[in-house]
Design a protein around this motif. Structure first.
Motif, PDB file in Angstrom:
ATOM      1  N   ASN A 291       0.948  -5.522  -1.906  1.00 34.77           N
ATOM      2  CA  ASN A 291       1.676  -4.357  -1.771  1.00 34.77           C
ATOM      3  C   ASN A 291       2.414  -4.587  -0.561  1.00 34.77           C
ATOM      4  N   ALA A 292       1.946  -5.344   0.542  1.00 34.61           N
ATOM      5  CA  ALA A 292       2.743  -5.590   1.878  1.00 34.61           C
ATOM      6  C   ALA A 292       3.834  -6.624   1.503  1.00 34.61           C
ATOM      7  N   SER A 293       3.964  -7.270   0.271  1.00 34.82           N
ATOM      8  CA  SER A 293       4.959  -8.189   0.106  1.00 34.82           C
ATOM      9  C   SER A 293       5.935  -7.777  -0.984  1.00 34.82           C
ATOM     10  N   PHE A 294       6.067  -6.600  -0.859  1.00 33.19           N
ATOM     11  CA  PHE A 294       6.877  -5.890  -2.032  1.00 33.19           C
ATOM     12  C   PHE A 294       6.720  -6.289  -3.469  1.00 33.19           C
ATOM     13  N   GLY A 295       5.167  -6.490  -3.766  1.00 28.35           N
ATOM     14  CA  GLY A 295       4.660  -6.880  -5.038  1.00 28.35           C
ATOM     15  C   GLY A 295       4.694  -5.472  -5.883  1.00 28.35           C
ATOM     16  N   ARG A 296       4.205  -5.766  -7.094  1.00 26.33           N
ATOM     17  CA  ARG A 296       3.937  -4.807  -8.171  1.00 26.33           C
ATOM     18  C   ARG A 296       2.536  -4.068  -8.116  1.00 26.33           C
ATOM     19  N   VAL A 297       2.302  -2.989  -7.818  1.00 32.75           N
ATOM     20  CA  VAL A 297       1.107  -2.420  -7.574  1.00 32.75           C
ATOM     21  C   VAL A 297       0.979  -1.135  -8.281  1.00 32.75           C
ATOM     22  N   VAL A 298      -0.077  -0.542  -8.134  1.00 32.39           N
ATOM     23  CA  VAL A 298      -0.400   0.894  -8.766  1.00 32.39           C
ATOM     24  C   VAL A 298      -0.663   1.776  -7.820  1.00 32.39           C
ATOM     25  N   THR A 299       0.049   2.857  -7.460  1.00 29.59           N
ATOM     26  CA  THR A 299      -0.364   3.843  -6.786  1.00 29.59           C
ATOM     27  C   THR A 299      -1.781   4.531  -6.929  1.00 29.59           C
ATOM     28  N   ALA A 300      -2.828   4.282  -6.149  1.00 25.58           N
ATOM     29  CA  ALA A 300      -4.170   4.912  -6.475  1.00 25.58           C
ATOM     30  C   ALA A 300      -4.842   5.360  -5.322  1.00 25.58           C
ATOM     31  N   PRO A 301      -4.585   6.729  -5.068  1.00 29.63           N
ATOM     32  CA  PRO A 301      -3.464   7.366  -5.455  1.00 29.63           C
ATOM     33  C   PRO A 301      -2.112   7.040  -4.929  1.00 29.63           C
ATOM     34  N   THR A 302      -2.334   6.098  -3.748  1.00 31.10           N
ATOM     35  CA  THR A 302      -1.092   5.813  -2.823  1.00 31.10           C
ATOM     36  C   THR A 302      -0.872   4.425  -2.941  1.00 31.10           C
ATOM     37  N   ASN A 303       0.131   3.812  -2.345  1.00 35.55           N
ATOM     38  CA  ASN A 303       0.245   2.343  -2.087  1.00 35.55           C
ATOM     39  C   ASN A 303      -0.587   1.763  -1.078  1.00 35.55           C
ATOM     40  N   GLY A 304      -0.590   2.531   0.166  1.00 38.76           N
ATOM     41  CA  GLY A 304      -1.396   2.278   1.331  1.00 38.76           C
ATOM     42  C   GLY A 304      -2.655   2.037   1.021  1.00 38.76           C
ATOM     43  N   ALA A 305      -3.288   2.811   0.220  1.00 39.77           N
ATOM     44  CA  ALA A 305      -4.725   2.677  -0.327  1.00 39.77           C
ATOM     45  C   ALA A 305      -4.833   2.033  -1.512  1.00 39.77           C
TER      46      ALA A 305
END
Length: 475
Positions: A291-305
């Motif tokens: 996430n910190a590397s501008f990778g593809r993630v899923v908001t769960a429910p947010t990106n920080g978490a």
């Protein structure tokens, strides 16, 4: 507070890091602005665009990639499909050429320093995460629209009624945990089963199942990639990625070739408490380093978490032999319902509620989901969610350098472990004797959010963000 009808795919969105509220939300807002210009047949008449970032979007915008997000959104790129390896090359090209192609069609001059404004001392009243887009037309007129990124990738336009964003007739409408429990008692359905019934209002069941599995495949790809990518995180803090080293150390010399054989190799290491604990941390670290590397993630429910739920789900898959589509869908469906209760009754935005609104909510979601999947009753599910959030109340958001790295990445490991502990406590407890309800903790979280000093709400103006010199190592 406005009530919403929230689908699984509202709580879980595929996107690009590092922040759902500061990256994904502004990205979607920029897309909506371009779409608005297209619908009004104004796009071809645009000569100049200015972007005004307010409040938290200004103060931590660069560290959270808000500037990058709005440029890509205005360019017509989509966070679900855009090649993550092209993020910085495209943004650098916009800066170098001093041109941007709106919606991929209309090329106009654009100066990063003059046309993208960070209004550090200004904040709009509706929400701290505000962005205004201004388009100046060739007839001398201008079009201006303001959007608010309210957490988890949710975006509302100024004067737009949030409760009317998704109107359908749900079989079992739920705003509170008590209402959820009433429906479960009347029908005998598990929480995940009730969620799947509600999803029928949006689409056929098979489409929902396919969509949830797409979410899962994105999660597992993110975990696997994060566990095999060493290096230093971008942003200037020089934080070293740890998941890859942990993965190598924990696996010793066991061989594997892909995700499936990797899971089997992890299982072969046994079920020692310390071993499992290390893997849960590794899973969470891997996602948030991506996430910190501008990778593809899923908001769960947010990106920080975004690392909490994947870590607990991967723990469940790996150490409870639950690598089965039905169990994965059950987990994600249950988690989404818990998250929606917090979204409706409080907030999932750190800029509104501190990190309790992100790590706390994700931990509650994971705890409830794990409890149902391990055979817990509906009341035990709600009890687990309550326990997890109760012990995150008051958690502040104080990112060093405005980056989603310190303390954010490690906080995901803590949230995951708390979720598993909460599930175990709920499974061995009698909910009849619980003193605190999930609705009570949701209400308390919202009151705490309102009372919390603004400097602890994703501004980088307080806490660790001002106490830790940027030159110091992470630990």
């Amino acid at each position: 507070m406005a009530k919403e009808q929230i689908s699984i795919f509202d709580m879980f969105k595929i996107g690009i890091g590092p922040s759902s509220s500061h990256t994904l939300g502004p990205w979607r807002a920029a897309q909506r602005f371009v779409e608005s210009l297209q619908k009004k047949a104004l796009l071809d008449h645009v000569q100049e665009v200015k972007i005004l970032l307010y409040g938290s979007l200004a103060k931590t915008g660069v560290g959270h990639g808000t500037d990058i997000a709005v440029l890509l959104g205005l360019s017509g790129d989509d966070p679900v499909t855009f090649d993550v390896y092209q993020v910085m090359p495209k943004v650098n090209a916009i800066k170098a050429t001093k041109e941007i192609v709106l919606g991929g069609d209309k090329k106009i001059p654009f100066s990063y320093s003059d046309d993208l404004l960070f209004l550090f001392t200004e904040s709009l009243p509706f929400h701290p995460n505000a962005v205004t887009f201004q388009a100046f037309l060739n007839d001398g007129t201008a079009v201006s629209e303001t959007y608010y990124s309210i957490g988890g990738g949710f975006v509302v336009q100024e004067n737009e009624n949030e409760s009317h964003l998704s109107e359908v007739d749900l079989s079992f409408p739920v705003d509170t945990a008590q209402e959820l429990m009433v429906w479960c008692m009347r029908t005998g359905l598990k929480i995940s089963e009730l969620v799947m019934e509600n999803e029928l209002a949006w689409r056929p069941e098979e489409q929902t199942r396919e969509g949830v599995m797409q979410i899962f495949h994105t999660l597992k790809d993110c975990i696997y990639k994060g566990c095999h990518t060493p290096g230093i995180l971008p942003g200037g803090l020089n934080v070293e990625r740890r998941a890859a080293k942990m993965n190598k150390r924990l696996l010793k010399d066991r061989s594997y070739t892909d995700y499936d054989s990797w899971v089997q190799a992890i299982r072969e290491g046994g079920k020692d408490f310390g071993y499992i604990l290390d893997w849960v941390s590794c899973f969470a670290l891997s996602v948030n380093e991506e996430n910190a590397s501008f990778g593809r993630v899923v908001t769960a429910p947010t990106n920080g978490a975004s690392g909490v739920i994947p870590a607990v789900l991967q723990y469940y898959i790996t150490f409870h032999d639950a690598y089965k589509a039905d169990k994965i869908i059950q987990f994600i469906a249950t988690a989404s319902e818990i998250g929606s209760i917090f979204k409706k009754g409080a907030t999932i935005s750190a800029a509104m509620g501190g990190c309790q609104a992100e790590i706390g909510v994700s931990s509650a979601m994971a705890a409830g989901a794990l409890t149902e999947c391990l055979g817990g009753s509906q009341r035990q599910v709600l009890m687990a969610a309550e326990i997890a959030m109760e012990h995150h109340l008051g958690l502040t958001c104080d990112p060093i350098g405005g980056l989603v790295q310190i303390p954010c990445i490690e906080r995901n490991t803590m949230g995951a472990i708390k979720a598993i502990t909460a599930a175990q406590l709920a499974l061995t407890s009698n909910p009849d004797k619980a003193k605190v309800s999930l609705d009570a903790v949701v209400s308390t979280m919202w009151e705490t959010a309102q009372d919390m000093n603004v400097k602890y709400k994703e501004t980088a103006d307080g806490g660790l963000a001002i106490k830790v010199p940027l030159s110091l190592p992470e630990c």
